[in-house]
Design a protein around this motif. Structure first.
Motif, PDB file in Angstrom:
ATOM      1  N   VAL A 302      90.576 -78.560 -49.139  1.00  0.00           N
ATOM      2  CA  VAL A 302      89.452 -77.739 -48.996  1.00  0.00           C
ATOM      3  C   VAL A 302      88.227 -78.345 -49.345  1.00  0.00           C
ATOM      4  O   VAL A 302      87.182 -78.258 -48.515  1.00  0.00           O
ATOM      5  N   CYS A 303      88.027 -79.311 -50.303  1.00  0.00           N
ATOM      6  CA  CYS A 303      86.810 -80.038 -50.377  1.00  0.00           C
ATOM      7  C   CYS A 303      86.606 -80.996 -49.279  1.00  0.00           C
ATOM      8  O   CYS A 303      85.289 -81.104 -48.978  1.00  0.00           O
ATOM      9  N   ARG A 304      87.507 -81.604 -48.758  1.00  0.00           N
ATOM     10  CA  ARG A 304      87.176 -82.200 -47.493  1.00  0.00           C
ATOM     11  C   ARG A 304      86.860 -81.569 -46.475  1.00  0.00           C
ATOM     12  O   ARG A 304      85.948 -82.074 -45.633  1.00  0.00           O
ATOM     13  N   LYS A 305      87.271 -80.295 -46.219  1.00  0.00           N
ATOM     14  CA  LYS A 305      86.770 -79.646 -45.129  1.00  0.00           C
ATOM     15  C   LYS A 305      85.327 -79.191 -45.331  1.00  0.00           C
ATOM     16  O   LYS A 305      84.376 -79.077 -44.454  1.00  0.00           O
ATOM     17  N   HIS A 306      84.880 -78.979 -46.399  1.00  0.00           N
ATOM     18  CA  HIS A 306      83.557 -78.839 -47.012  1.00  0.00           C
ATOM     19  C   HIS A 306      82.811 -79.915 -46.383  1.00  0.00           C
ATOM     20  O   HIS A 306      81.581 -79.854 -45.970  1.00  0.00           O
ATOM     21  N   GLU A 307      83.038 -80.996 -46.835  1.00  0.00           N
ATOM     22  CA  GLU A 307      82.293 -82.481 -46.509  1.00  0.00           C
ATOM     23  C   GLU A 307      82.181 -82.597 -44.992  1.00  0.00           C
ATOM     24  O   GLU A 307      81.295 -82.933 -44.772  1.00  0.00           O
ATOM     25  N   LEU A 308      83.340 -82.115 -44.268  1.00  0.00           N
ATOM     26  CA  LEU A 308      83.033 -82.358 -43.136  1.00  0.00           C
ATOM     27  C   LEU A 308      82.095 -81.360 -42.376  1.00  0.00           C
ATOM     28  O   LEU A 308      81.340 -81.704 -41.360  1.00  0.00           O
ATOM     29  N   THR A 309      82.385 -79.887 -42.810  1.00  0.00           N
ATOM     30  CA  THR A 309      81.336 -79.137 -42.259  1.00  0.00           C
ATOM     31  C   THR A 309      80.027 -79.380 -42.735  1.00  0.00           C
ATOM     32  O   THR A 309      78.869 -79.177 -41.718  1.00  0.00           O
TER      33      THR A 309
END
Length: 435
Positions: A302-309
């Protein structure tokens, strides 16, 4: 006196068994969320596991395990009826497909993990074979736990693919692939690049990422320590088996002390034999810890998805600023930054007015598209932050409650085990005093 000791030992066994059952019951209670979740409408269980043989995709013979999923509507049970459950068989790989779909479709959700595919953190007497009956049984419990977690989640439980997985034995894979979820999956390389290049990630997500790293580190250390203790405990109990054998052989050559020695030997043998059941029960508590070990990776996803967006938003914003600057320079004729285009204009002269107008029009279109892209990315990023933060707080509350109950029940089991050891030695002492 010895019989009283045996009765107390049985009572301790019953207390330990009730503790484990209470732990499982309380864990199931924490899975029921407030709201119209699937678990409130349907009873779900993974009833049994079965070993089968067949040919795989490359036409080679293989042995695999399938799991029987049974479901029944809750309204029928509430009305006092007890209909036969609907049932179907699923392989572990199908559970993996379902979870991969959920990860891609709901990137802001801390998706519950699956049980381990192969045994990890095992003590040396425990089989690491994934076809071992005890391991298959623990995996069956873990798969049921996964379904109950998903079916009790306020968002995941209402997904149609989950319902297909539970009720449609054939054709559900086709329905999953038709969603096109695989094309939406972010590549690991892209996510890794975003991790190092993002400039302004949300501090809360950075803290949560650090929290997930600590959760994984502490849980793995606890599991490794538990495996070492299990090895030593097994050795201590088996030493009592040696005592029992010595006392039994000694009783054969003693006339006056024979009965006392034989009784003491029986107590020792029973105590030594109990370690297998004790460590098997411990494995269930270890599995609860392993679940949160794997949850740590779901939290990081979930944290990686935030970083990507956030990285995509920053790149879109940077591209828009660049386009606006090019438009301003072209419109005013004043070049503020060095560029290859500006150098060629100085060397070969300015471009024709028609070309300049065409470029201005193209840049205006690109700026309009860029503004729309920044707007969309901003909304996507804000929505992900808002929804993910809510679910991560829900997860932390669930984790605190589950681990507290699991560790308390584990401590109670250890106390019960120690009481049994004290009682065994008390019984042996009585046998020695009678000699």
């Amino acid at each position: 006196m010895a019989e009283d000791g045996r009765e107390e030992s049985v009572a301790a066994d019953d207390d330990s068994q009730h503790t484990a059952e209470d732990g499982i019951h309380s864990l199931n209670n924490t899975m029921v969320e407030e709201g119209p979740t699937l678990l409130r409408r349907m009873e779900i269980c993974v009833a049994e596991a079965e070993k089968r043989s067949g040919k795989n995709t490359v036409n080679m013979q293989e042995t695999f395990t399938v799991y029987l999923i049974e479901t029944r509507p809750m309204d029928a049970l509430a009305e006092g009826r007890n209909p036969a459950p609907d049932s179907l068989w699923r392989r572990y790989s199908e559970f993996e497909l379902l979870r991969n779909y959920l990860l891609v479709t709901f990137p802001y959700i801390v998706v519950p993990p699956l049980p381990e595919k192969r045994a990890e953190f095992v003590w040396h007497k425990l089989s690491a074979d994934n076809m071992d009956p005890d391991f298959v049984e623990r995996r069956r419990v873990g798969l049921e736990n996964f379904l109950l977690r998903v079916a009790s989640h306020p968002v995941l439980s209402n997904d149609k693919i989950l319902h297909h997985f539970l009720t449609e034995e054939h054709g559900w894979k086709e329905v999953v692939y038709e969603t096109g979820f695989q094309a939406k999956a972010d590549s690991r390389l892209k996510a890794l690049s975003a991790t190092f290049r993002v400039r302004n990630p949300d501090k809360r997500f950075m803290d949560m990422k650090h929290y997930s790293d600590e959760l994984q580190s502490h849980t793995s250390q606890l599991l490794r320590a538990r495996a070492r203790v299990a090895d030593r405990l097994y050795g201590v109990y088996k030493v009592h088996g040696n005592y029992g054998r010595v006392f039994s052989e000694w009783s054969a050559i003693e006339k006056e002390m024979g009965d006392g020695l034989q009784s003491a030997g029986h107590h020792m043998d029973a105590y030594a034999a109990s370690i297998d059941d004790i460590l098997e029960e411990e494995e269930h508590y270890a599995d609860q810890l392993k679940e949160y070990l794997f949850y740590a990776e779901a939290l990081r996803a979930v944290c990686r998805k935030h970083e990507l967006t956030q990285f995509e938003l920053e790149m879109a914003t940077q591209d828009l600023i660049s386009k606006k600057q090019q438009h301003e320079e072209l419109a005013t004729g004043i070049v503020r930054t060095f560029s290859f285009k500006g150098m060629t204009n100085k060397l070969f002269g300015q471009e024709a007015p028609e070309q300049r107008e065409a470029r201005l029009k193209l840049l205006e279109e690109l700026i309009e598209e860029g503004e729309e892209a920044v707007k969309d990315k901003t909304v996507e990023c804000e929505e992900h932050v808002e929804k993910a933060w809510v679910d991560m707080q829900r997860f932390k509350e669930q984790k605190d409650k589950d681990l507290r109950e699991a560790l308390i029940n584990y401590a109670v089991m250890q106390v019960s085990m120690c009481k049994k050891g004290i009682q065994m030695w008390s019984n042996a002492k009585e046998c020695f005093l009678k000699m």
